[in-house]
Design a protein around this motif. Structure first.
Motif, PDB file in Angstrom:
ATOM      1  N   THR A 112     -29.282  -6.247 -20.262  1.00 40.27           N
ATOM      2  CA  THR A 112     -30.534  -5.940 -20.946  1.00 40.27           C
ATOM      3  C   THR A 112     -31.087  -7.169 -21.648  1.00 40.27           C
ATOM      4  O   THR A 112     -32.303  -7.414 -21.637  1.00 40.27           O
ATOM      5  N   LEU A 113     -30.208  -7.972 -22.264  1.00 41.79           N
ATOM      6  CA  LEU A 113     -30.651  -9.198 -22.918  1.00 41.79           C
ATOM      7  C   LEU A 113     -31.260 -10.159 -21.905  1.00 41.79           C
ATOM      8  O   LEU A 113     -32.313 -10.776 -22.168  1.00 41.79           O
ATOM      9  N   ALA A 162     -29.560  -5.007 -32.125  1.00 42.67           N
ATOM     10  CA  ALA A 162     -29.968  -6.283 -32.718  1.00 42.67           C
ATOM     11  C   ALA A 162     -30.354  -6.084 -34.172  1.00 42.67           C
ATOM     12  O   ALA A 162     -30.591  -4.962 -34.636  1.00 42.67           O
ATOM     13  N   VAL A 163     -30.409  -7.203 -34.888  1.00 40.94           N
ATOM     14  CA  VAL A 163     -30.937  -7.260 -36.257  1.00 40.94           C
ATOM     15  C   VAL A 163     -32.155  -8.168 -36.221  1.00 40.94           C
ATOM     16  O   VAL A 163     -32.126  -9.243 -35.608  1.00 40.94           O
ATOM     17  N   ALA A 164     -33.240  -7.736 -36.864  1.00 42.02           N
ATOM     18  CA  ALA A 164     -34.458  -8.543 -36.907  1.00 42.02           C
ATOM     19  C   ALA A 164     -34.454  -9.386 -38.180  1.00 42.02           C
ATOM     20  O   ALA A 164     -34.482  -8.855 -39.286  1.00 42.02           O
ATOM     21  N   ALA A 165     -34.397 -10.708 -38.012  1.00 41.75           N
ATOM     22  CA  ALA A 165     -34.383 -11.629 -39.144  1.00 41.75           C
ATOM     23  C   ALA A 165     -35.729 -12.351 -39.224  1.00 41.75           C
ATOM     24  O   ALA A 165     -36.689 -11.978 -38.554  1.00 41.75           O
ATOM     25  N   GLY A 166     -35.792 -13.415 -40.024  1.00 40.01           N
ATOM     26  CA  GLY A 166     -37.011 -14.197 -40.151  1.00 40.01           C
ATOM     27  C   GLY A 166     -37.438 -14.798 -38.826  1.00 40.01           C
ATOM     28  O   GLY A 166     -36.682 -14.775 -37.854  1.00 40.01           O
ATOM     29  N   PRO A 167     -38.626 -15.352 -38.754  1.00 43.78           N
ATOM     30  CA  PRO A 167     -39.146 -15.841 -37.472  1.00 43.78           C
ATOM     31  C   PRO A 167     -38.317 -16.931 -36.828  1.00 43.78           C
ATOM     32  O   PRO A 167     -38.237 -17.021 -35.614  1.00 43.78           O
ATOM     33  N   ARG A 171     -34.504  -1.464 -23.535  1.00 42.16           N
ATOM     34  CA  ARG A 171     -34.329  -0.710 -24.776  1.00 42.16           C
ATOM     35  C   ARG A 171     -33.533  -1.503 -25.797  1.00 42.16           C
ATOM     36  O   ARG A 171     -32.492  -2.072 -25.477  1.00 42.16           O
ATOM     37  N   LEU A 172     -34.032  -1.523 -27.048  1.00 35.48           N
ATOM     38  CA  LEU A 172     -33.328  -2.154 -28.151  1.00 35.48           C
ATOM     39  C   LEU A 172     -33.215  -1.170 -29.316  1.00 35.48           C
ATOM     40  O   LEU A 172     -34.148  -0.404 -29.582  1.00 35.48           O
ATOM     41  N   ASP A 173     -32.094  -1.202 -29.986  1.00 33.55           N
ATOM     42  CA  ASP A 173     -31.925  -0.551 -31.279  1.00 33.55           C
ATOM     43  C   ASP A 173     -31.868  -1.642 -32.335  1.00 33.55           C
ATOM     44  O   ASP A 173     -30.983  -2.512 -32.289  1.00 33.55           O
ATOM     45  N   ILE A 174     -32.817  -1.617 -33.263  1.00 29.76           N
ATOM     46  CA  ILE A 174     -32.884  -2.628 -34.324  1.00 29.76           C
ATOM     47  C   ILE A 174     -32.242  -2.020 -35.562  1.00 29.76           C
ATOM     48  O   ILE A 174     -32.794  -1.113 -36.197  1.00 29.76           O
ATOM     49  N   TYR A 185     -28.401 -10.624 -31.887  1.00 24.71           N
ATOM     50  CA  TYR A 185     -27.882  -9.540 -31.050  1.00 24.71           C
ATOM     51  C   TYR A 185     -26.421  -9.233 -31.389  1.00 24.71           C
ATOM     52  O   TYR A 185     -25.619 -10.131 -31.641  1.00 24.71           O
ATOM     53  N   LEU A 186     -26.104  -7.950 -31.380  1.00 25.79           N
ATOM     54  CA  LEU A 186     -24.757  -7.477 -31.675  1.00 25.79           C
ATOM     55  C   LEU A 186     -24.124  -6.992 -30.388  1.00 25.79           C
ATOM     56  O   LEU A 186     -24.379  -5.885 -29.918  1.00 25.79           O
ATOM     57  N   ILE A 187     -23.334  -7.848 -29.801  1.00 28.26           N
ATOM     58  CA  ILE A 187     -22.675  -7.546 -28.532  1.00 28.26           C
ATOM     59  C   ILE A 187     -21.191  -7.806 -28.708  1.00 28.26           C
ATOM     60  O   ILE A 187     -20.786  -8.902 -29.113  1.00 28.26           O
ATOM     61  N   GLY A 188     -20.378  -6.795 -28.456  1.00 27.47           N
ATOM     62  CA  GLY A 188     -18.946  -6.954 -28.667  1.00 27.47           C
ATOM     63  C   GLY A 188     -18.141  -6.476 -27.475  1.00 27.47           C
ATOM     64  O   GLY A 188     -18.659  -5.834 -26.569  1.00 27.47           O
ATOM     65  N   GLY A 189     -16.857  -6.809 -27.508  1.00 29.44           N
ATOM     66  CA  GLY A 189     -15.976  -6.381 -26.437  1.00 29.44           C
ATOM     67  C   GLY A 189     -16.176  -7.179 -25.166  1.00 29.44           C
ATOM     68  O   GLY A 189     -16.939  -8.146 -25.116  1.00 29.44           O
ATOM     69  N   LEU A 190     -15.470  -6.770 -24.138  1.00 26.36           N
ATOM     70  CA  LEU A 190     -15.597  -7.405 -22.832  1.00 26.36           C
ATOM     71  C   LEU A 190     -16.311  -6.469 -21.865  1.00 26.36           C
ATOM     72  O   LEU A 190     -17.447  -6.707 -21.481  1.00 26.36           O
TER      73      LEU A 190
END
Length: 257
Positions: free
Chosen positions: A166-167, A92-97, A135-138, A152-157
């Motif tokens: 996990t989400l 994931a990427v953490a952005a503004g609130p 578990r998350l990787d930011i 969230y960065l989720i790709g593929g099938l």
């Protein structure tokens, strides 16, 4: 399996292993890793208990972002597995609130959270009660700086299936304040895995096959002629020890997948 002078578990005491009945696979994997003599030696060096002149070991060799003290058993350990060995890690990427309903506040999970700053400004977040984990990787941003909105960065099938689970677990934790018993059910093979751990510890403690069979599988193995009178117990004990040897030889990594 070599005896470990630092081993701290009495394999005959079922109560010492009882918490693992509720544990997820990542915790079982840790229980095997912490029994690995090579990992134990490396962790001692990294955590300051080994020889000062020894080269600094790399935790990624064992699939961790940082060394966890091998003396910590479940539910006290907090292993941070890497995505390379544990595909349930959600990126994931953490952005503004952003919107209130989408905000993640780390302070809300202070009793569960372990946050590790990694390379290139990344953060590795573990939410764990000792038996269940998310578990998350930011990859960018900072989860510790007040409320954030994760993108969230989720790709593929096929590759999306595990992080999507996990989400869903994270959403349930955010809404309910606890790990979902529906999304993180008791492992069907948990009791069998516990027996394998106890068999491993028994061999490490010097127990013979008869002692393992009588303690873990049935009273009939205590009879003087148990090999002929209870052949099924003998076979079960042999399979249990074989399973323990395979898990200790790295088979536990399959649990993470």
């Amino acid at each position: 399996m070599e005896p470990d002078e630092d081993h701290d578990v009495d394999w005959r005491d079922a109560r010492a292993y009882a918490p693992l009945v509720e544990a997820d696979r990542s915790i079982f994997a840790w229980e095997w890793l912490r029994r690995d003599p090579a990992y134990r030696a490396a962790a001692r060096t990294a955590l300051g208990g080994g020889r000062a002149s020894a080269p600094a070991p790399c935790p990624e060799l064992w699939g961790l972002h940082a060394f966890e003290n091998p003396e910590l058993r479940a539910p006290h350990a907090r292993p941070l597995w890497t995505v390379e060995v544990h595909p349930f890690v959600l990126r994931a990427v953490a952005a503004g609130p952003g919107a209130v309903d989408d905000a993640f506040e780390l302070g809300q999970f202070r009793s569960l959270a372990t946050l590790l700053s990694g390379k290139a400004g990344r953060e590795h977040l573990l939410l764990c009660d000792g038996l269940h984990a998310v578990r998350l990787d930011i990859l960018a941003g900072c989860a510790a700086r007040g409320p954030v909105e994760f993108r969230y960065l989720i790709g593929g099938l096929a590759s999306a299936e595990k992080p999507l689970l996990t989400l869903r677990r994270l959403i349930a934790l955010q809404k309910g304040g606890r790990f979902s018993p529906t999304l993180q059910r008791r492992e069907a093979r948990a009791r069998r895995w516990i027996l394998a751990l106890r068999a491993f510890d028994a061999v490490a403690a010097g127990a013979d096959q008869r002692a393992i069979a009588s303690q873990l599988l049935g009273l009939a193995a205590r009879e003087p002629r148990w090999r002929s009178q209870a052949p099924s117990l003998r076979s079960q004990a042999q399979r249990l020890v074989r399973s323990a040897r395979l898990m200790a030889a790295g088979g536990y990594r399959e649990l993470l997948w």
